[in-house]
Design a protein around this motif. Structure first.
Motif, PDB file in Angstrom:
ATOM      1  N   VAL A   1       1.173  -1.058  -0.251  1.00 47.05           N
ATOM      2  CA  VAL A   1       0.145  -0.305   0.042  1.00 47.05           C
ATOM      3  C   VAL A   1       0.465   1.425  -0.536  1.00 47.05           C
ATOM      4  O   VAL A   1       0.528   2.169  -0.647  1.00 47.05           O
ATOM      5  CB  VAL A   1      -0.849  -0.099   0.648  1.00 47.05           C
TER       6      VAL A   1
ATOM      7  N   LEU B   1       2.367   1.747  -3.439  1.00 48.92           N
ATOM      8  CA  LEU B   1       2.027   2.217  -4.816  1.00 48.92           C
ATOM      9  C   LEU B   1       1.376   3.422  -4.428  1.00 48.92           C
ATOM     10  O   LEU B   1       0.942   3.764  -5.397  1.00 48.92           O
ATOM     11  CB  LEU B   1       0.909   0.954  -4.504  1.00 48.92           C
ATOM     12  N   THR B   2       1.154   4.483  -3.357  1.00 46.08           N
ATOM     13  CA  THR B   2       0.276   5.115  -2.892  1.00 46.08           C
ATOM     14  C   THR B   2       1.507   6.229  -3.310  1.00 46.08           C
ATOM     15  O   THR B   2       1.109   7.445  -2.945  1.00 46.08           O
ATOM     16  CB  THR B   2      -0.539   4.776  -2.175  1.00 46.08           C
TER      17      THR B   2
ATOM     18  N   ARG C   1       1.793   6.605   0.555  1.00 46.69           N
ATOM     19  CA  ARG C   1       1.339   7.256   1.533  1.00 46.69           C
ATOM     20  C   ARG C   1       1.494   5.879   2.668  1.00 46.69           C
ATOM     21  O   ARG C   1       1.805   5.078   2.332  1.00 46.69           O
ATOM     22  CB  ARG C   1       0.602   7.794   1.532  1.00 46.69           C
TER      23      ARG C   1
ATOM     24  N   TRP D   1       1.902   4.511   6.426  1.00 48.93           N
ATOM     25  CA  TRP D   1       0.123   4.426   6.744  1.00 48.93           C
ATOM     26  C   TRP D   1      -0.594   5.331   7.949  1.00 48.93           C
ATOM     27  O   TRP D   1      -0.120   5.807   8.523  1.00 48.93           O
ATOM     28  CB  TRP D   1       0.451   2.552   7.866  1.00 48.93           C
TER      29      TRP D   1
ATOM     30  N   THR E   1      -6.112   6.235   5.267  1.00 46.35           N
ATOM     31  CA  THR E   1      -4.955   6.059   4.779  1.00 46.35           C
ATOM     32  C   THR E   1      -4.889   6.525   3.221  1.00 46.35           C
ATOM     33  O   THR E   1      -4.091   6.989   2.676  1.00 46.35           O
ATOM     34  CB  THR E   1      -3.968   4.698   4.712  1.00 46.35           C
ATOM     35  N   LEU E   2      -6.067   5.986   2.780  1.00 46.05           N
ATOM     36  CA  LEU E   2      -6.244   6.284   1.137  1.00 46.05           C
ATOM     37  C   LEU E   2      -6.472   7.705   1.130  1.00 46.05           C
ATOM     38  O   LEU E   2      -6.606   8.114   0.070  1.00 46.05           O
ATOM     39  CB  LEU E   2      -7.046   4.938   0.376  1.00 46.05           C
TER      40      LEU E   2
ATOM     41  N   GLU F   1      -4.728  12.467   2.675  1.00 44.64           N
ATOM     42  CA  GLU F   1      -4.847  13.466   2.064  1.00 44.64           C
ATOM     43  C   GLU F   1      -5.468  14.853   1.232  1.00 44.64           C
ATOM     44  O   GLU F   1      -5.651  15.755   1.832  1.00 44.64           O
ATOM     45  CB  GLU F   1      -3.811  13.457   0.112  1.00 44.64           C
TER      46      GLU F   1
END
Length: 305
Positions: free
Chosen positions: A213, A216-217, A219, A221, A294-295, A298
């Motif tokens: 995660v 790929l992102t 970011r 956790w 997490t996703l 922002e």
């Protein structure tokens, strides 16, 4: 084209072949059932069960192989060392494929089959230990002498490594002719299957997700603390589930029983397993919340501004 496929890609190919082999037998069994239903052929129930049983057991390996691939992928990264033996990893993947689809009869030991076939199945079941021991030795040797940081990824992959051995031991017991006479078709079998899932497959999946995660992102956790609470709650809950199921099996409760006596020998393990499921599910919901936050991290920060 001159480069070798990475080990985890080799395991992916073996998984695809297992799926093809396993479901081909299910297709053959279902076709046989239909032909027998319409009177075109005669149905032999035991042979039909054996054909379909090839799918029963290969399903375990279809889900287990990606977990092993995760071990081969993450452990060299965590150890910052190359895999101890590339060849050993490839041979173990092939042996898993060879032995995964030919041992369904160890779930049919109580059927009136020739003793020689049952003994052969016992040997083939124990043969699965060979690629497993090759894998565990290979990965252990890879980490030997390495300094590995204690974090969620390393802890989850360690749980998967140790859990695979613990769950595999219950499978070896399940494949033993004498022990099977005690736990045949009981909740012990359910306990073994859940041990494979909860102690090895799912932890390897969580280790991969905790790694992938952020990769790929870009970011981190949202909450590291939630991650640790998730890990502790999941382990406690799943241990309770497996111990409860195993205890029910040793007490003689059949896994397909719809009605059984409400005695302490059955009620106590049932409550233990149910409470464990609640704890593990709650912990996993915390992980899901952590993933969503997490996703959306922002976006949430923009809203605060």
């Amino acid at each position: 084209m001159k480069e070798k496929l990475p080990i985890f890609s080799v395991f992916s190919i073996m998984t695809a072949l297992m799926i093809a082999l396993g479901w081909s037998e299910a297709t053959a069994a279902n076709t046989w059932d239909l032909l027998a239903y319409y009177g075109i052929s005669k149905l032999n129930v035991i042979s039909d069960q054996i054909a379909f049983g090839i799918l029963w057991h290969s399903i375990v390996y279809m889900t287990w192989m990606p977990a092993v691939a995760s071990l081969y992928f993450l452990i060299p990264i965590l150890a910052n060392k190359p895999l101890y033996s590339d060849r050993m990893g490839r041979i173990s993947a092939l042996l898993y494929l060879i032995f995964s689809n030919n041992v369904p009869i160890h779930h049919l030991y109580m059927v009136n089959l020739p003793v020689g076939i049952k003994v052969l199945e016992e040997v083939l079941t124990f043969a699965v230990v060979v690629p497993s021991m090759m894998t565990f030795f290979n990965l252990w040797a890879t980490t030997k002498g390495a300094k590995i940081n204690l974090n969620l990824i390393s802890v989850w992959i360690s749980i998967a490594f140790a859990g695979s051995i613990a769950a595999g031991v219950t499978g070896i017991a399940n494949g033993d002719l004498s022990f099977d006479s005690i736990i045949h078709d009981s909740m012990w079998v359910v306990g073994h299957f859940h041990a494979m899932i909860f102690f090895s497959i799912v932890p390897a999946g969580f280790a991969t997700l905790y790694y992938m995660v952020p990769a790929l992102t870009g970011r981190q956790w949202y909450s590291n603390k939630l991650g640790w609470i998730h890990m502790v709650g999941y382990v406690i809950g799943t241990v309770m589930i497996v111990v409860g199921f195993d205890d029910l099996g040793l007490e003689g409760l059949m896994r397909k029983a719809e009605i059984f006596p409400l005695i302490p020998a059955y009620i106590t393990p049932e409550i233990l397993a149910s409470a464990g499921a609640f704890i593990a599910d709650t912990a996993t919901l915390l992980w899901l919340g952590n993933l969503v936050l997490t996703l959306l991290k922002e976006e949430l920060e923009i809203l605060r501004i």
